[in-house]
Design a protein around this motif. Structure first.
Motif, PDB file in Angstrom:
ATOM      1  N   THR A 133      -3.369   3.811  -1.583  1.00 45.58           N
ATOM      2  CA  THR A 133      -3.585   3.101  -2.844  1.00 45.58           C
ATOM      3  C   THR A 133      -2.803   1.801  -2.875  1.00 45.58           C
ATOM      4  O   THR A 133      -1.738   1.675  -2.273  1.00 45.58           O
ATOM      5  CB  THR A 133      -3.170   3.956  -4.053  1.00 45.58           C
ATOM      6  OG1 THR A 133      -1.812   4.364  -3.889  1.00 45.58           O
ATOM      7  CG2 THR A 133      -4.039   5.183  -4.202  1.00 45.58           C
ATOM      8  N   LYS A 134      -3.351   0.841  -3.621  1.00 44.72           N
ATOM      9  CA  LYS A 134      -2.686  -0.439  -3.849  1.00 44.72           C
ATOM     10  C   LYS A 134      -2.996  -0.858  -5.275  1.00 44.72           C
ATOM     11  O   LYS A 134      -4.126  -1.194  -5.602  1.00 44.72           O
ATOM     12  CB  LYS A 134      -3.173  -1.508  -2.887  1.00 44.72           C
ATOM     13  CG  LYS A 134      -2.488  -2.847  -3.089  1.00 44.72           C
ATOM     14  CD  LYS A 134      -3.129  -3.909  -2.235  1.00 44.72           C
ATOM     15  CE  LYS A 134      -2.499  -5.264  -2.480  1.00 44.72           C
ATOM     16  NZ  LYS A 134      -2.482  -5.667  -3.874  1.00 44.72           N
ATOM     17  N   GLY A 135      -1.973  -0.779  -6.119  1.00 37.59           N
ATOM     18  CA  GLY A 135      -2.144  -1.169  -7.510  1.00 37.59           C
ATOM     19  C   GLY A 135      -3.292  -0.421  -8.165  1.00 37.59           C
ATOM     20  O   GLY A 135      -3.433   0.781  -8.028  1.00 37.59           O
ATOM     21  N   SER A 136      -4.156  -1.150  -8.863  1.00 35.79           N
ATOM     22  CA  SER A 136      -5.271  -0.526  -9.578  1.00 35.79           C
ATOM     23  C   SER A 136      -6.556  -0.511  -8.760  1.00 35.79           C
ATOM     24  O   SER A 136      -7.614  -0.146  -9.270  1.00 35.79           O
ATOM     25  CB  SER A 136      -5.504  -1.262 -10.900  1.00 35.79           C
ATOM     26  OG  SER A 136      -5.849  -2.615 -10.632  1.00 35.79           O
ATOM     27  N   GLN A 137      -6.486  -0.890  -7.493  1.00 37.90           N
ATOM     28  CA  GLN A 137      -7.678  -0.882  -6.645  1.00 37.90           C
ATOM     29  C   GLN A 137      -8.131   0.547  -6.364  1.00 37.90           C
ATOM     30  O   GLN A 137      -7.342   1.486  -6.397  1.00 37.90           O
ATOM     31  CB  GLN A 137      -7.403  -1.591  -5.317  1.00 37.90           C
ATOM     32  CG  GLN A 137      -7.166  -3.069  -5.464  1.00 37.90           C
ATOM     33  CD  GLN A 137      -6.998  -3.748  -4.110  1.00 37.90           C
ATOM     34  OE1 GLN A 137      -7.291  -3.187  -3.058  1.00 37.90           O
ATOM     35  NE2 GLN A 137      -6.508  -4.980  -4.140  1.00 37.90           N
ATOM     36  N   THR A 138      -9.395   0.682  -6.058  1.00 37.34           N
ATOM     37  CA  THR A 138      -9.945   1.988  -5.701  1.00 37.34           C
ATOM     38  C   THR A 138      -9.253   2.504  -4.441  1.00 37.34           C
ATOM     39  O   THR A 138      -9.095   1.773  -3.469  1.00 37.34           O
ATOM     40  CB  THR A 138     -11.463   1.885  -5.441  1.00 37.34           C
ATOM     41  OG1 THR A 138     -12.081   1.363  -6.614  1.00 37.34           O
ATOM     42  CG2 THR A 138     -12.057   3.238  -5.099  1.00 37.34           C
ATOM     43  N   TRP A 155       0.850  -1.183   0.000  1.00 34.44           N
ATOM     44  CA  TRP A 155       0.000   0.000   0.000  1.00 34.44           C
ATOM     45  C   TRP A 155       0.891   1.241   0.000  1.00 34.44           C
ATOM     46  O   TRP A 155       1.977   1.237   0.572  1.00 34.44           O
ATOM     47  CB  TRP A 155      -0.894   0.027   1.230  1.00 34.44           C
ATOM     48  CG  TRP A 155      -2.056  -0.911   1.134  1.00 34.44           C
ATOM     49  CD1 TRP A 155      -2.055  -2.237   1.461  1.00 34.44           C
ATOM     50  CD2 TRP A 155      -3.358  -0.616   0.673  1.00 34.44           C
ATOM     51  NE1 TRP A 155      -3.282  -2.779   1.238  1.00 34.44           N
ATOM     52  CE2 TRP A 155      -4.112  -1.810   0.750  1.00 34.44           C
ATOM     53  CE3 TRP A 155      -3.977   0.537   0.201  1.00 34.44           C
ATOM     54  CZ2 TRP A 155      -5.450  -1.869   0.375  1.00 34.44           C
ATOM     55  CZ3 TRP A 155      -5.311   0.469  -0.161  1.00 34.44           C
ATOM     56  CH2 TRP A 155      -6.031  -0.716  -0.076  1.00 34.44           C
TER      57      TRP A 155
END
Length: 90
Positions: free
Chosen positions: A71-76, A20
């Motif tokens: 944020t984590k990668g392409s997650q919301t 994250w």
């Protein structure tokens, strides 16, 4: 407010996995000119993060809102927004 600076802290406790990232936005724009740091700890198989934003007093007085974004990668993204009048000043 201490020593002419406003300090805001974002805490995220007991999460997983470790990738994250925390960032700050002031009035909906990235805070590249501000001083902030991020720390990560690992305990009992889970991660905790903290991020501290420090703003000079004159910049703090001009800000309408400050948002921390996880944020984590392409997650919301997970966000929390504070307006200046929600914060205590001393």
């Amino acid at each position: 407010m201490q020593q002419g600076k406003a300090t805001l802290m974002w805490l995220a406790n007991k999460g997983f996995p470790s990738d994250w990232s925390l960032s700050w936005k002031m009035d909906d724009s990235s805070s590249s000119s501000s001083s902030w740091e991020q720390n990560e700890t690992y305990q009992d198989g889970l991660y905790s993060w903290s991020s501290t934003l420090r703003l000079p007093a004159d910049q703090w007085r001009k800000v309408g809102s400050v948002t921390c974004e996880a944020t984590k990668g392409s997650q919301t993204a997970v966000t929390q927004t504070l307006t200046r009048d929600q914060c205590s000043q001393s």
